[in-house]
Design a protein around this motif. Structure first.
Motif, PDB file in Angstrom:
ATOM      1  N   GLN A  97      -4.835   7.445  -4.995  1.00  0.00           N
ATOM      2  CA  GLN A  97      -5.553   7.325  -6.255  1.00  0.00           C
ATOM      3  C   GLN A  97      -6.764   6.405  -6.133  1.00  0.00           C
ATOM      4  N   ASP A  98      -7.108   6.028  -4.918  1.00  0.00           N
ATOM      5  CA  ASP A  98      -8.236   5.130  -4.665  1.00  0.00           C
ATOM      6  C   ASP A  98      -9.331   5.918  -3.955  1.00  0.00           C
ATOM      7  N   SER A  99     -10.571   5.743  -4.384  1.00  0.00           N
ATOM      8  CA  SER A  99     -11.678   6.489  -3.773  1.00  0.00           C
ATOM      9  C   SER A  99     -11.855   6.141  -2.291  1.00  0.00           C
ATOM     10  N   ARG A 100     -11.388   4.969  -1.881  1.00  0.00           N
ATOM     11  CA  ARG A 100     -11.474   4.570  -0.478  1.00  0.00           C
ATOM     12  C   ARG A 100     -10.118   4.655   0.222  1.00  0.00           C
ATOM     13  N   GLY A 101      -9.201   5.413  -0.363  1.00  0.00           N
ATOM     14  CA  GLY A 101      -7.845   5.519   0.158  1.00  0.00           C
ATOM     15  C   GLY A 101      -7.752   6.038   1.580  1.00  0.00           C
ATOM     16  N   PHE A 139       0.871  -1.170   0.000  1.00  0.00           N
ATOM     17  CA  PHE A 139       0.000   0.000   0.000  1.00  0.00           C
ATOM     18  C   PHE A 139       0.908   1.220   0.000  1.00  0.00           C
ATOM     19  N   THR A 140       0.702   2.107  -0.972  1.00  0.00           N
ATOM     20  CA  THR A 140       1.603   3.234  -1.165  1.00  0.00           C
ATOM     21  C   THR A 140       0.833   4.521  -1.444  1.00  0.00           C
ATOM     22  N   LYS A 141       1.590   5.574  -1.631  1.00  0.00           N
ATOM     23  CA  LYS A 141       1.089   6.834  -2.186  1.00  0.00           C
ATOM     24  C   LYS A 141       2.035   7.194  -3.320  1.00  0.00           C
ATOM     25  N   SER A 142       1.494   7.724  -4.381  1.00  0.00           N
ATOM     26  CA  SER A 142       2.302   7.984  -5.578  1.00  0.00           C
ATOM     27  C   SER A 142       3.395   9.020  -5.350  1.00  0.00           C
ATOM     28  N   SER A 143       3.241   9.881  -4.355  1.00  0.00           N
ATOM     29  CA  SER A 143       4.228  10.930  -4.108  1.00  0.00           C
ATOM     30  C   SER A 143       5.275  10.546  -3.068  1.00  0.00           C
ATOM     31  N   CYS A 144       5.226   9.325  -2.557  1.00  0.00           N
ATOM     32  CA  CYS A 144       6.102   8.903  -1.460  1.00  0.00           C
ATOM     33  C   CYS A 144       7.389   8.276  -1.992  1.00  0.00           C
TER      34      CYS A 144
END
Length: 102
Positions: A45-49, A16-21
């Motif tokens: 980028q996930d609506s339930r993020g 599980f990540t974030k694109s800016s990390c």
């Protein structure tokens, strides 16, 4: 939490990540270098993020990403994965979970 458990159990390696990390990018690169092809879930980028991020925080993830699961088991964050890699056990865990083959 159910969504996290469900996603974590669908593939041998899940991140599980974030694109800016930048640490997320480094952990993904390490897995690819070891020959694994993890399922990557970009929380930003996930609506339930946000909901999944709260669930990860409840597991003890601080920071919440990257959060790594191998064989459906929560391994930890970047520092935990790097520690496993340095002591040589990360590759074996990936082999045991059938995320890589040798």
């Amino acid at each position: 939490m159910d969504r996290i458990s469900d996603l974590a159990s669908k593939k041998a390696a899940v991140i599980f990540t974030k694109s800016s990390c930048c640490m997320c990018h480094s952990i993904k690169a390490l897995f690819y270098e070891l020959g694994a092809s993890p399922a990557v879930h970009e929380l930003d980028q996930d609506s339930r993020g946000k909901e999944m991020e709260r669930a990860l925080r409840g597991l003890g993830c601080n920071p919440t990403v990257p959060a790594v699961f191998i064989g459906g088991e929560f391994v930890g964050s970047a520092k935990d994965v790097i520690s496993l890699h340095v002591d040589g056990s990360l590759k074996q865990r990936l082999i045991n979970a059938r995320a890589i083959w040798f």
